[in-house]
Design an enzyme around this catalytic site. Structure first.
Site, short mmCIF file in Angstrom:
data_model
loop_
_atom_site.label_atom_id
_atom_site.label_comp_id
_atom_site.label_asym_id
_atom_site.label_seq_id
_atom_site.Cartn_x
_atom_site.Cartn_y
_atom_site.Cartn_z
N SER A 1 0.85 -1.19 0.00
CA SER A 1 0.00 0.00 0.00
C SER A 1 0.89 1.24 0.00
CB SER A 1 -0.89 0.00 1.25
OG SER A 1 -0.08 0.12 2.41
N SER B 1 -9.22 -11.38 4.47
CA SER B 1 -8.52 -12.18 5.48
C SER B 1 -9.53 -13.00 6.27
CB SER B 1 -7.73 -11.29 6.44
OG SER B 1 -6.49 -10.90 5.88
N ASP C 1 -4.07 -9.33 4.25
CA ASP C 1 -3.19 -8.45 5.02
C ASP C 1 -3.34 -8.70 6.52
OD1 ASP C 1 -1.49 -6.49 5.91
OD2 ASP C 1 -2.65 -4.80 5.17
N ASP D 1 -1.10 -1.69 -3.92
CA ASP D 1 -2.44 -1.92 -3.37
C ASP D 1 -3.08 -0.59 -2.99
OD1 ASP D 1 -4.61 -3.37 -2.34
OD2 ASP D 1 -3.73 -3.48 -0.34
N LYS E 1 -14.79 -7.79 10.36
CA LYS E 1 -15.52 -7.78 9.09
C LYS E 1 -17.01 -8.06 9.27
CE LYS E 1 -11.39 -9.48 6.72
NZ LYS E 1 -10.89 -8.16 6.34
N ARG F 1 -0.61 -9.71 9.68
CA ARG F 1 -0.35 -8.86 10.85
C ARG F 1 -0.58 -9.64 12.14
NH1 ARG F 1 -2.97 -2.92 9.40
NH2 ARG F 1 -2.10 -2.72 7.30
N GLY G 1 -10.27 -7.14 1.27
CA GLY G 1 -10.81 -7.34 2.61
C GLY G 1 -11.15 -8.78 2.88
N ASN H 1 -7.03 -10.82 -1.64
CA ASN H 1 -6.08 -10.02 -0.85
C ASN H 1 -6.04 -10.46 0.61
OD1 ASN H 1 -5.89 -8.57 -3.24
ND2 ASN H 1 -6.21 -6.58 -2.29
N ARG I 1 16.32 -10.91 16.16
CA ARG I 1 16.27 -12.20 15.47
C ARG I 1 15.53 -13.25 16.30
NH1 ARG I 1 22.66 -12.32 14.55
NH2 ARG I 1 22.40 -11.63 16.72
#
Length: 309
Positions: A49, A214, A256, A82, A184, A260, A212, A254, A281
């Protein structure tokens, strides 16, 4: 190999599967996604994005994508903008080496959306870059996209046909009930497959995109909350509905929010279980592994894109 989405979508429409488009922000996310694509032998779209580009900086992103292409030359990889907010952002990405861009004119009225999309299409096509556009409005919040539920609207199939004919866009993102972000649905998840079917009948040769989308994987939400998070009531699109979309004419899905959640869950777990950990790490490695596991699940179990390169 670095490719446009054109060849990917032709294969997806012919063989009835969807290609995952995964949002990237840093090296670990890119590595996790392409590792999953390699192991699944799946084509993949890496997308950024405008806010991700501001965060990571376009030259860094492109060098990391190039590294992925060199590491896995057999995997078809597209780099995609995006939700491009304006012509200038799309142009910058095209000039920087993106193979695909999205111009999001859905916030404008129909004629303004047509005009903006056509301007981007004309410039992109001269450079050999493909264009995704959007018609209809998805509710929810993600990065710079913020649409209230009252302003959301389904895509009109008749308008979709006119829009594609007038703009020449290469793929079309439609609104059939998905939304951005982790919240959602309040009730049962439901998508308007009747709208999707009519749109496919009217523009059978145009790849359809689902934003939208996920799953908001319950196990990842639970893991975040178990290790100190506060994400109550998050609910996404179940895997079975996304799988139905992938075999019903959707070519690009899509993802995202799930990435996350995976990254956050992995990091939170280390911080709680090993409070003395401060080596990046130490906590980024399990986060990367969890993202790879999430992406691989999408490719093999949900989208049907494994072994399709």
């Amino acid at each position: 190999m670095l490719v446009t989405t054109k060849e990917m979508f032709e294969k997806s429409m012919k063989e009835g599967f969807a290609i995952g488009a995964f949002n990237v922000n840093n090296m670990e996310i890119i590595q996790a996604i392409v590792d999953a694509a390699h192991e699944s032998q799946s084509p993949v779209i890496l997308q950024a994005s405008s806010s991700a580009i501001k965060y990571a900086r376009v030259n860094y992103l492109m060098k990391m994508v190039q590294a992925a292409v060199e590491e896995y030359p057999e995997v078809p990889i597209a780099i995609h903008l995006d939700h491009g907010p304006d012509f200038e952002t799309a142009k910058m990405c095209i000039d920087s080496g993106f193979t695909s861009v999205m111009i999001d004119g859905s916030k404008y009225d129909f004629e303004e959306n047509v005009a903006l999309t056509k301007k981007v299409v004309d410039y992109a096509h001269r450079k050999g870059v493909v264009v995704e556009a959007e018609l209809g409005k998805l509710a929810g919040i993600e990065d710079d996209v913020n649409v209230s539920a009252s302003d959301a609207m389904y895509t009109d199939p008749v308008q979709a046909q006119e829009f594609v004919e007038r703009t020449g866009c290469d793929s079309l993102a439609i609104a059939i009930g998905t939304s951005h972000g982790a919240y959602k649905f309040k009730g049962e998840a439901k998508l308007r497959f009747d709208i999707l079917k009519e749109i496919k009948q009217r523009i059978p040769n145009t790849p359809i995109v689902l934003h939208g989308a996920s799953t908001v994987i319950p196990a990842l939400v639970e893991m975040c909350n178990q290790y100190g998070g506060d994400i109550p009531g998050a609910k996404g699109v179940p895997d079975d509905i996304l799988h139905e979309a992938s075999i019903s004419g959707v070519s690009k899905i899509n993802v995202d929010t799930d990435l996350r959640l995976a990254m956050t869950a992995g990091i939170r777990k280390v911080f709680v279980e090993e409070p003395n950990a401060f080596d990046p790490r130490k906590y980024l490695t399990p986060a990367r592994d969890l993202i790879k596991e999430t992406v691989k699940h999408k490719m093999t179990e949900v989208f049907g894109s494994s072994n399709k390169i």
